[in-house]
Design an enzyme around this catalytic site. Structure first.
Site, mmCIF file in Angstrom:
data_model
loop_
_atom_site.group_PDB
_atom_site.id
_atom_site.type_symbol
_atom_site.label_atom_id
_atom_site.label_comp_id
_atom_site.label_asym_id
_atom_site.label_seq_id
_atom_site.Cartn_x
_atom_site.Cartn_y
_atom_site.Cartn_z
ATOM 1 N N HIS A 166 0.992 -0.996 -0.031
ATOM 2 C CA HIS A 166 -0.106 -0.148 0.058
ATOM 3 C C HIS A 166 0.995 1.267 -0.104
ATOM 4 O O HIS A 166 0.581 2.194 -0.822
ATOM 5 C CB HIS A 166 -0.976 -0.085 1.261
ATOM 6 C CG HIS A 166 -1.506 1.386 1.310
ATOM 7 N ND1 HIS A 166 -2.635 1.735 0.549
ATOM 8 C CD2 HIS A 166 -1.422 2.175 2.455
ATOM 9 C CE1 HIS A 166 -2.901 3.017 0.955
ATOM 10 N NE2 HIS A 166 -2.181 3.466 2.081
ATOM 11 N N GLU B 100 -6.201 9.022 -0.303
ATOM 12 C CA GLU B 100 -6.407 7.463 0.086
ATOM 13 C C GLU B 100 -7.317 6.921 -0.880
ATOM 14 O O GLU B 100 -7.234 5.922 -1.224
ATOM 15 C CB GLU B 100 -6.883 7.235 1.488
ATOM 16 C CG GLU B 100 -5.575 7.625 2.373
ATOM 17 C CD GLU B 100 -4.348 6.471 2.515
ATOM 18 O OE1 GLU B 100 -4.292 5.781 1.876
ATOM 19 O OE2 GLU B 100 -3.341 7.048 3.124
ATOM 20 N N HIS C 195 1.153 4.832 -2.585
ATOM 21 C CA HIS C 195 1.523 6.124 -2.413
ATOM 22 C C HIS C 195 2.652 6.571 -2.940
ATOM 23 O O HIS C 195 2.776 7.773 -3.814
ATOM 24 C CB HIS C 195 1.917 6.397 -0.811
ATOM 25 C CG HIS C 195 0.645 6.341 -0.220
ATOM 26 N ND1 HIS C 195 -0.402 7.348 -0.033
ATOM 27 C CD2 HIS C 195 0.019 5.542 0.816
ATOM 28 C CE1 HIS C 195 -1.369 7.238 0.909
ATOM 29 N NE2 HIS C 195 -1.222 5.948 1.277
ATOM 30 N N SER D 16 -3.946 0.129 -4.433
ATOM 31 C CA SER D 16 -3.197 -0.883 -3.811
ATOM 32 C C SER D 16 -3.722 -2.183 -3.423
ATOM 33 O O SER D 16 -3.257 -3.407 -3.058
ATOM 34 C CB SER D 16 -2.368 -0.538 -2.591
ATOM 35 O OG SER D 16 -3.257 -0.111 -1.360
#
Ligand code: TIH
Ligand code: FE2
Length: 312
Positions: free
Chosen positions: A179, A225, A184, A244
């Site tokens: 993730h 997010e 990111h 992700s």
């Protein structure tokens, strides 16, 4: 996917409190002999796997021993861990072409993450820094909201270093290295997305109250997010949490998609343990920058208090 809510895990109230405070992290503690222990709940897919638990403890110890300003300690990943990365990387690579925004795809292209092995966080920082100035900092467990967001303004990103259990590759409610890096770092390789992360950090530093900080963190949740936007005429994702998970990425177009709205995002409740069923859509990257970037660039405690009062 509700393993965190199984009975032997601390207590529902404690857990939901932790979700409000920050993203979910398993508690990390130091034993009497000085060694580090990560407490996985009984419903965690790695709970009954002694090899996985030993890995979690060893990797958490690296972050606990990390000295800021020095190179990030190398995690010696096992073949099985690299295989989880390779599998997820392959699945996501395919799905990103269909579901990720053009800006994210371009940024991923220029970052050039390895597909077959887990990159070291040090290496991720070295790839990112020449592009947007961002570097990674290892985190053993829960990072207080103010620190997590505040240092984004300095181009620092706190990241876990462990990988999800091999039995649940398609989704985890716990942020793991897949993730943090595939979600990111690829976004942080974009000049425009990374500027938004920095603005979130500056906003978090500017406000004093806990309510205002939580409001900013919720906007971050529903944008960096779990954000989606109209891109190339269809709904595409730029949020790291969607990008992700090769389980969740197949579902987001069917969720309750709402127009981008600061007051709504800052006050909408979410549950980190399941696929997000409420998402907010920007009409373009410019729109996201105007509305969310503009808000983070200027918001203060007073503005946020007024927005919250208006919603109530
Ligand atoms: N659910 C994400 C994944 O499976 O990759 C991880 C997280 C995103 C946000 C919070 S946890
Ligand atoms: Fe995240």
């Amino acid at each position: 996917y509700n393993w965190l809510l199984l009975p032997t895990f601390p207590d529902i109230a404690v857990i939901s409190l932790m979700f409000e405070e920050a993203q979910y992290f398993a508690p990390v503690s130091t034993r009497d002999d000085g060694s580090i222990e990560v407490e996985l709940g009984a419903g965690h897919p790695g709970f009954a796997d002694p090899v996985y638990r030993a890995r979690r403890n060893a990797i958490a110890a690296l972050a606990v021993g990390y000295v800021p300003g020095t190179p990030i300690p190398t995690a010696e990943y096992t073949d099985q861990e690299h295989e989880v990365w390779a599998l997820v990387s392959r699945e996501l690579g395919r799905k990103h072409r269909e579901y990720a925004t053009a800006e994210y795809l371009r940024a991923a292209e220029r970052l050039g993450l390895p597909a077959e092995r887990i990159p070291q966080l040090q290496e991720v920082g070295e790839l990112l820094e020449p592009l947007t100035g961002f570097r990674y900092v290892p985190a053993a467990g829960l990072v207080p909201l103010r620190d997590f967001y505040g240092v984004l303004a300095d181009g620092l990103f706190h990241s876990t270093q462990y990988i999800r259990h091999h039995s649940t590759p398609l989704y985890t409610p716990e942020p793991d290295v897949i993730h943090e890096v595939i979600g990111h770092a690829n976004a942080l390789a974009s000049d425009r997305y990374s500027r938004l992360y920095r603005l979130a950090g500056a906003a978090a530093r500017r406000v004093e109250g806990k309510e205002a900080l939580e409001f900013i963190s919720k906007i971050f949740w529903f944008t960096m997010e779990f954000g989606v936007m109209t891109d190339q005429g269809e709904l595409r994702a730029y949020g790291a949490g969607i990008l992700s998970s090769y389980g969740e990425i197949e579902e987001f177009r069917g969720m309750d998609i709402r127009p981008l709205d600061i007051a709504a995002m800052g006050t909408t409740h979410y549950d980190i343990t399941k696929y997000q069923d409420v998402l907010f859509r920007a009409e373009s990257l410019e729109h996201l920058e105007d509305i969310v970037g503009g808000f983070w660039a200027t918001c203060d405690d007073e503005v946020i208090a007024r927005l919250i009062a208006d919603v109530r």
